[in-house]
Design an enzyme around this catalytic site. Structure first.
Site, PDB file in Angstrom:
ATOM      1  CE  LYS A 145      -4.106  -2.139   2.141  1.00 50.67           C
ATOM      2  NZ  LYS A 145      -4.760  -2.334   3.020  1.00 50.67           N
TER       3      LYS A 145
ATOM      4  CD  GLN B 257      -3.575  -4.204   6.229  1.00 51.20           C
ATOM      5  OE1 GLN B 257      -3.768  -3.332   5.625  1.00 51.20           O
ATOM      6  NE2 GLN B 257      -4.052  -5.235   5.646  1.00 51.20           N
TER       7      GLN B 257
ATOM      8  CG  ASP C 244      -9.874  -0.131   5.017  1.00 53.39           C
ATOM      9  OD1 ASP C 244      -9.670  -0.401   3.845  1.00 53.39           O
ATOM     10  OD2 ASP C 244      -8.968  -0.268   6.026  1.00 53.39           O
TER      11      ASP C 244
HETATM   12  N1  L34 Z   1      -8.066  -2.356   7.348  1.00 53.58           N
HETATM   13  N2  L34 Z   1      -7.460  -4.635   6.722  1.00 53.58           N
HETATM   14  C1  L34 Z   1      -7.800  -3.429   6.280  1.00 53.58           C
HETATM   15  N3  L34 Z   1      -8.143  -2.958   4.912  1.00 53.58           N
HETATM   16  C2  L34 Z   1      -7.938  -3.860   4.033  1.00 53.58           C
HETATM   17  O1  L34 Z   1      -8.264  -3.617   2.800  1.00 53.58           O
HETATM   18  C3  L34 Z   1      -7.041  -5.287   4.254  1.00 53.58           C
HETATM   19  N4  L34 Z   1      -7.045  -6.051   3.364  1.00 53.58           N
HETATM   20  C4  L34 Z   1      -7.497  -7.631   3.638  1.00 53.58           C
HETATM   21  C5  L34 Z   1      -6.421  -7.782   5.028  1.00 53.58           C
HETATM   22  N5  L34 Z   1      -6.770  -6.737   5.853  1.00 53.58           N
HETATM   23  C6  L34 Z   1      -7.225  -5.519   5.568  1.00 53.58           C
HETATM   24  C7  L34 Z   1      -5.916  -5.992   2.553  1.00 53.58           C
HETATM   25  O2  L34 Z   1      -5.435  -4.872   2.443  1.00 53.58           O
HETATM   26  C8  L34 Z   1      -6.451  -8.264   2.652  1.00 53.58           C
HETATM   27  N6  L34 Z   1      -5.562  -7.271   1.995  1.00 53.58           N
HETATM   28  C9  L34 Z   1      -4.812  -7.368   0.850  1.00 53.58           C
HETATM   29  C10 L34 Z   1      -3.941  -6.331   0.449  1.00 53.58           C
HETATM   30  C11 L34 Z   1      -3.027  -6.708  -0.555  1.00 53.58           C
HETATM   31  C12 L34 Z   1      -2.817  -7.655  -1.141  1.00 53.58           C
HETATM   32  C13 L34 Z   1      -3.670  -8.905  -0.644  1.00 53.58           C
HETATM   33  C14 L34 Z   1      -4.460  -8.584   0.139  1.00 53.58           C
HETATM   34  C15 L34 Z   1      -1.603  -7.922  -2.296  1.00 53.58           C
HETATM   35  O3  L34 Z   1      -0.759  -7.027  -2.439  1.00 53.58           O
HETATM   36  N7  L34 Z   1      -1.625  -9.116  -2.806  1.00 53.58           N
HETATM   37  C16 L34 Z   1      -0.660  -9.469  -3.743  1.00 53.58           C
HETATM   38  C17 L34 Z   1       0.413 -10.618  -3.153  1.00 53.58           C
HETATM   39  C18 L34 Z   1       0.693 -10.078  -1.807  1.00 53.58           C
HETATM   40  C19 L34 Z   1       1.857 -11.337  -1.108  1.00 53.58           C
HETATM   41  O4  L34 Z   1       2.877 -11.525  -1.862  1.00 53.58           O
HETATM   42  O5  L34 Z   1       1.403 -11.927  -0.226  1.00 53.58           O
HETATM   43  C20 L34 Z   1      -1.361 -10.396  -4.867  1.00 53.58           C
HETATM   44  O6  L34 Z   1      -0.938 -10.552  -5.913  1.00 53.58           O
HETATM   45  O7  L34 Z   1      -2.580 -10.821  -4.367  1.00 53.58           O
END
Ligand code: L34
Length: 292
Positions: free
Chosen positions: A53, A97, A120
């Site tokens: 982020k 988060q 959010d």
């Molecule tokens: N307050 N908490 C709050 N807001 C959110 O919107 C989230 N979420 C979920 C968990 N807790 C939260 C996230 O940010 C899930 N989440 C999230 C954010 C980013 C990614 C996945 C979930 C992400 O960047 N995923 C990448 C790979 C990351 C890795 O290497 O693990 C992808 O390509 O899916």
């Protein structure tokens, strides 16, 4: 074979647009959007997501402030931190988060965020807005799923949607957002008996259960659109979703990969919400057209 929906590619093209919106806002109103991200404790996955982020903010010109706090922080201390951010005019978005440590009163923390800075969309005011269709900020993950469907011109109206997972972060808001687009929506969860009986009816199947391999080909209708919101870290270090990607790809018409599907869109929708918040803050709508 299903078409693989490239969330990372859509995310990067949206981020180019957002970079222009940010520079236009700075030019027009002298404002740089600012986001505060609060990370409590040592959760490894949360640290990765927050890093993604913060980097994404940098890439589009949003000022981000990363506030890390020890697991031992009290509810009161977190609320006080949020209140100071509520009154900071350079902060347009505040995000805590999740998950938070067990001893912290999550509801109290989320309600402390000013609804105008709740990028959010987790504050009760914004949850209520979502229910009645007057959304201020859409929760980032389901919002990202909607953008993915739109980008592929996948119709939602009148479609059978099955959402697997009933969390406040994903499942419930996802169902509401698709209902608002006139889909017929069913929500399944951990207590649902005979999950396959529901999933097989889905034209669009959204899976956010956090169970690797939960969705196998027999549970999916031929030609269905399958959106995999799950992110699971296996003991061998691999990251997989909730869907048997190999198998289900052979049956679905569209499928999202993990990683590179919904995850990057979650991050991108946070950018959009933060920019929208800063734009709203100026109370000056962008000019509809340039004067001749
Ligand atoms: N307050 N908490 C709050 N807001 C959110 O919107 C989230 N979420 C979920 C968990 N807790 C939260 C996230 O940010 C899930 N989440 C999230 C954010 C980013 C990614 C996945 C979930 C992400 O960047 N995923 C990448 C790979 C990351 C890795 O290497 O693990 C992808 O390509 O899916």
């Amino acid at each position: 074979m299903a078409k693989v929906i490239d969330g990372a590619a859509l995310a990067s093209s949206l981020r180019q647009e957002y970079a222009q919106r940010v520079s236009a806002l700075t030019r027009r109103a002298g404002i740089r959007p600012g986001l505060a991200v609060i990370l409590v404790g040592e959760d490894a996955a949360s640290a990765v997501y927050v890093r993604n982020k913060v980097r994404a903010c940098e890439a589009v010109g949003i000022r981000s402030v990363r506030l890390t706090r020890e697991t031992s922080i009290s509810t009161g201390e977190l609320v006080a931190l949020i209140e100071s951010l509520n009154s900071d005019p350079e902060i347009h978005g505040i995000l805590v988060q999740l998950p938070l440590p067990k001893h912290v009163d999550m509801t109290a923390v989320l309600e402390a965020i000013s609804p105008e800075k709740d990028v959010d969309g987790f504050h009760l005011y914004n949850v209520g807005g979502l229910v009645v269709g007057k959304t201020v900020f859409s929760p980032c993950t389901p919002y990202g799923v909607c953008k993915l469907l739109e980008s592929e011109h996948i119709p939602v109206e009148g479609q059978n949607v099955v959402v697997v997972g009933a969390s406040n972060i994903v499942g419930k808001p996802m169902a509401l957002m698709l209902m608002a687009k006139d889909a017929t929506v069913a929500i399944c969860h951990a207590k649902t008996r005979d999950l396959a009986q529901f999933t097989i009816l889905a034209d669009i199947l959204v899976v956010a259960a956090g169970v690797p391999g939960l969705i196998v080909p027999q549970m999916v209708k031929t030609g269905a659109v399958v959106i995999d919101v799950g992110i699971n870290r296996l003991s061998d270090g691999r990251i997989v979703g909730d869907v048997d990607f190999e198998g289900v790809s052979k049956k679905a018409s569209y499928i999202t990969p993990v990683p590179g599907g919904v995850g990057p869109m979650t991050v991108t929708m946070l950018l959009e919400n933060t920019i929208a918040s800063a734009e709203r803050h100026t109370r000056q709508p962008a000019p509809v057209s340039e004067p001749a």
